[in-house]
Design a protein around this motif. Structure first.
Motif, mmCIF file in Angstrom:
data_model
loop_
_atom_site.group_PDB
_atom_site.id
_atom_site.type_symbol
_atom_site.label_atom_id
_atom_site.label_comp_id
_atom_site.label_asym_id
_atom_site.label_seq_id
_atom_site.Cartn_x
_atom_site.Cartn_y
_atom_site.Cartn_z
ATOM 1 N N ARG A 92 1.082 -1.382 0.005
ATOM 2 C CA ARG A 92 0.010 0.023 -0.044
ATOM 3 C C ARG A 92 0.829 1.251 -0.044
ATOM 4 O O ARG A 92 0.595 2.224 -0.588
ATOM 5 C CB ARG A 92 -0.810 -0.023 1.197
ATOM 6 N N GLU A 93 1.861 1.421 0.867
ATOM 7 C CA GLU A 93 2.747 2.495 0.937
ATOM 8 C C GLU A 93 3.401 2.588 -0.356
ATOM 9 O O GLU A 93 3.586 3.881 -1.039
ATOM 10 C CB GLU A 93 3.893 2.123 1.878
ATOM 11 N N VAL A 97 1.096 4.281 -2.684
ATOM 12 C CA VAL A 97 0.543 5.851 -2.581
ATOM 13 C C VAL A 97 1.704 6.607 -2.955
ATOM 14 O O VAL A 97 1.594 7.449 -3.648
ATOM 15 C CB VAL A 97 0.278 5.720 -0.950
ATOM 16 N N GLN A 98 3.096 6.246 -2.479
ATOM 17 C CA GLN A 98 3.960 6.877 -2.952
ATOM 18 C C GLN A 98 4.301 7.172 -4.523
ATOM 19 O O GLN A 98 4.683 8.143 -4.954
ATOM 20 C CB GLN A 98 5.491 6.542 -2.480
ATOM 21 N N THR A 117 -0.234 16.448 2.166
ATOM 22 C CA THR A 117 -0.357 15.524 3.503
ATOM 23 C C THR A 117 -1.807 14.647 3.298
ATOM 24 O O THR A 117 -2.044 13.715 3.820
ATOM 25 C CB THR A 117 -0.242 16.205 4.483
ATOM 26 N N GLN A 118 -2.908 15.601 3.147
ATOM 27 C CA GLN A 118 -4.326 15.254 3.234
ATOM 28 C C GLN A 118 -4.383 14.099 2.072
ATOM 29 O O GLN A 118 -4.907 13.026 2.134
ATOM 30 C CB GLN A 118 -5.205 16.215 3.066
ATOM 31 N N TRP A 119 -3.787 14.313 0.765
ATOM 32 C CA TRP A 119 -3.993 13.376 -0.212
ATOM 33 C C TRP A 119 -3.270 12.193 0.083
ATOM 34 O O TRP A 119 -3.859 10.903 -0.332
ATOM 35 C CB TRP A 119 -3.306 14.114 -1.378
ATOM 36 N N GLU A 120 -2.057 12.116 0.603
ATOM 37 C CA GLU A 120 -1.376 10.984 1.081
ATOM 38 C C GLU A 120 -2.374 10.152 1.911
ATOM 39 O O GLU A 120 -2.363 9.026 1.953
ATOM 40 C CB GLU A 120 -0.118 11.273 1.765
ATOM 41 N N SER A 121 -3.211 10.658 2.913
ATOM 42 C CA SER A 121 -3.867 10.070 4.018
ATOM 43 C C SER A 121 -4.772 9.325 3.416
ATOM 44 O O SER A 121 -5.356 8.358 3.592
ATOM 45 C CB SER A 121 -4.006 11.087 5.140
ATOM 46 N N LYS A 122 -5.783 10.129 2.514
ATOM 47 C CA LYS A 122 -6.739 9.738 1.671
ATOM 48 C C LYS A 122 -6.397 8.465 1.001
ATOM 49 O O LYS A 122 -7.317 7.405 0.926
ATOM 50 C CB LYS A 122 -7.372 10.719 0.808
ATOM 51 N N THR A 125 -3.629 6.312 1.307
ATOM 52 C CA THR A 125 -3.507 5.456 2.170
ATOM 53 C C THR A 125 -4.704 4.539 2.712
ATOM 54 O O THR A 125 -4.641 3.408 2.793
ATOM 55 C CB THR A 125 -2.681 5.953 3.240
ATOM 56 N N ARG A 126 -5.839 5.418 3.030
ATOM 57 C CA ARG A 126 -6.994 4.690 3.371
ATOM 58 C C ARG A 126 -7.855 3.941 2.505
ATOM 59 O O ARG A 126 -8.389 3.080 2.465
ATOM 60 C CB ARG A 126 -8.110 5.834 4.036
#
Length: 189
Positions: free
Chosen positions: A91-92, A95-96, A116-121, A123-124
């Motif tokens: 997953r990581e 995302v990256q 940072t918000q996009w990365e969090s979204k 990741t979920r």
């Protein structure tokens, strides 16, 4: 006294089992999502416009298929991008890689807090993938996107700029793999 209560025990146990089963079912129904069960429920008229493999250093990474309800492709209308993986990817890493490509295309030219918000979204929304796993992104204009796997909805992301940047990885005119883009759009010879 003892004999009458013993004769009722099997009946009481049956009633308790039924009550527990009813409670379990009620809990499942109350917690069930109100939206579509699968991505095809969102796009019932969609047809595959095109598909192709993404390769890196000669290795097949995934098979991509673009689904839409109309030809030619209209990016302002709902569509789905289905990715069937050939390899294990965390997953990581997904995302990256997505964020890196959005940055490269200039689509992630946003402030650090938004990134940072996009990365969090993302990741979920993503999961680790193994060979033959699928992730399907559905573009929902004026809303954002929904991510699915074969089991159902993974995430509902209410963020149109993120959705546009994400799908631009494959569909932007400056995408890294022009051959795959042409195949997805059905314009490859």
């Amino acid at each position: 006294m003892w004999s009458s209560s013993c004769s009722r025990r099997p009946e009481m146990a049956r009633v308790l089992r039924l009550a527990m089963l009813a409670g379990l079912l009620a809990g499942l129904l109350v917690g069930a999502p109100c939206h579509a069960v699968g991505w095809r429920d969102e796009l019932p008229q969609a047809v595959a416009l095109g598909s192709g493999d993404l390769r890196w250093l000669g290795f097949r990474i995934y098979h991509a298929t673009l689904w839409a309800g109309q030809r030619p492709f209209q990016p302002e209308r709902p569509f789905a991008l289905q990715l069937r993986y050939y390899r294990n990817i965390s997953r990581e890493r997904l995302v990256q890689a997505s964020l890196d490509e959005m940055r490269r295309l200039g689509r992630a030219n946003v402030d650090a807090a938004t990134l940072t918000q996009w990365e969090s979204k993302l990741t979920r929304a993503f999961t680790d993938v193994a060979p033959d796993d699928e992730l399907i992104g559905v573009y929902a204009p004026a809303h954002g996107m929904r991510m699915y796997n074969r089991q159902g909805l993974l995430a509902d992301i209410d963020d149109v700029p993120l959705a546009r940047a994400f799908f631009g990885i494959w569909l932007d005119e400056s995408t890294r793999d022009q051959g795959l883009r042409s195949k997805l759009l059905g314009t490859a010879p």
